[in-house]
Design a protein around this motif. Structure first.
Motif, PDB file in Angstrom:
ATOM      1  N   GLU A   1       0.494  -1.294   0.294  1.00  0.00           N
ATOM      2  CA  GLU A   1       0.108  -0.116   0.263  1.00  0.00           C
ATOM      3  C   GLU A   1       0.759   1.281  -0.173  1.00  0.00           C
ATOM      4  O   GLU A   1       2.429   0.893   0.375  1.00  0.00           O
ATOM      5  CB  GLU A   1      -0.805   0.080   1.152  1.00  0.00           C
TER       6      GLU A   1
ATOM      7  N   THR B   1       1.132   5.478  -0.436  1.00  0.00           N
ATOM      8  CA  THR B   1       0.155   7.304  -0.376  1.00  0.00           C
ATOM      9  C   THR B   1       0.221   8.053  -0.968  1.00  0.00           C
ATOM     10  O   THR B   1       1.763   7.769  -1.887  1.00  0.00           O
ATOM     11  CB  THR B   1       0.239   7.968   1.244  1.00  0.00           C
TER      12      THR B   1
ATOM     13  N   ARG C   1      -7.722   4.382 -10.516  1.00  0.00           N
ATOM     14  CA  ARG C   1      -9.025   4.370  -9.533  1.00  0.00           C
ATOM     15  C   ARG C   1     -10.664   4.743 -10.620  1.00  0.00           C
ATOM     16  O   ARG C   1     -10.958   3.110 -10.702  1.00  0.00           O
ATOM     17  CB  ARG C   1      -9.763   5.241  -8.395  1.00  0.00           C
TER      18      ARG C   1
ATOM     19  N   GLU D   1      -9.038   2.963  -3.364  1.00  0.00           N
ATOM     20  CA  GLU D   1      -8.309   3.348  -2.122  1.00  0.00           C
ATOM     21  C   GLU D   1      -9.005   2.321  -0.573  1.00  0.00           C
ATOM     22  O   GLU D   1      -9.641   2.416  -0.868  1.00  0.00           O
ATOM     23  CB  GLU D   1      -8.245   4.607  -2.033  1.00  0.00           C
TER      24      GLU D   1
ATOM     25  N   VAL E   1      -4.876   8.641   2.633  1.00  0.00           N
ATOM     26  CA  VAL E   1      -5.544   7.827   1.993  1.00  0.00           C
ATOM     27  C   VAL E   1      -4.376   6.355   1.162  1.00  0.00           C
ATOM     28  O   VAL E   1      -3.620   7.109   1.090  1.00  0.00           O
ATOM     29  CB  VAL E   1      -6.383   8.593   0.423  1.00  0.00           C
TER      30      VAL E   1
ATOM     31  N   TYR F   1      -3.450   3.743  -1.303  1.00  0.00           N
ATOM     32  CA  TYR F   1      -3.575   3.260  -2.860  1.00  0.00           C
ATOM     33  C   TYR F   1      -2.699   1.536  -2.811  1.00  0.00           C
ATOM     34  O   TYR F   1      -1.755   1.314  -2.450  1.00  0.00           O
ATOM     35  CB  TYR F   1      -3.472   3.936  -3.470  1.00  0.00           C
TER      36      TYR F   1
END
Length: 109
Positions: free
Chosen positions: A31, A33, A56, A63, A70, A72
């Protein structure tokens, strides 16, 4: 027709070299940011955010909001339209090359 639209969306999203680089960084991380993606990328945080929006919308990333951040991560199923398309043409070209090999063997035994 829906499959063609999905394929077009994925191809359009990955056609941009900067966006593709952002996607590759996301794939390489569990993951990540926006701030982490921006560091060392040579583009602004706003530009990275716009690229993330396109990725997205194409279904290539998802997300996860957590507090002020957040995160991703890659959505592997997002590549399915591209993989299917490539699989179809992979069969097409393998058959053509096999036909060519056979023809060449007939011409030059």
């Amino acid at each position: 027709m829906l499959e063609a639209a999905a394929l077009n969306t994925v191809m359009r999203a990955l056609a941009d070299p900067t966006r593709r680089a952002v996607y590759e960084r996301i794939v390489g991380a569990e993951e990540i940011t926006v701030a982490e993606l921006t560091r060392g990328s040579g583009v602004t945080q706003g530009a990275v955010s716009q690229h993330l929006k396109s990725l997205r919308q194409a279904g290539l990333v998802i997300e996860r909001p957590e507090g002020r951040h957040v995160y991703y991560r890659a959505q592997p199923d997002g590549l399915a339209p591209l993989v299917d398309w490539m699989g179809h043409y992979g069969v097409f070209w393998r058959e053509r090359f096999a036909d060519l090999r056979n023809l060449l063997k007939e011409i030059d035994p």
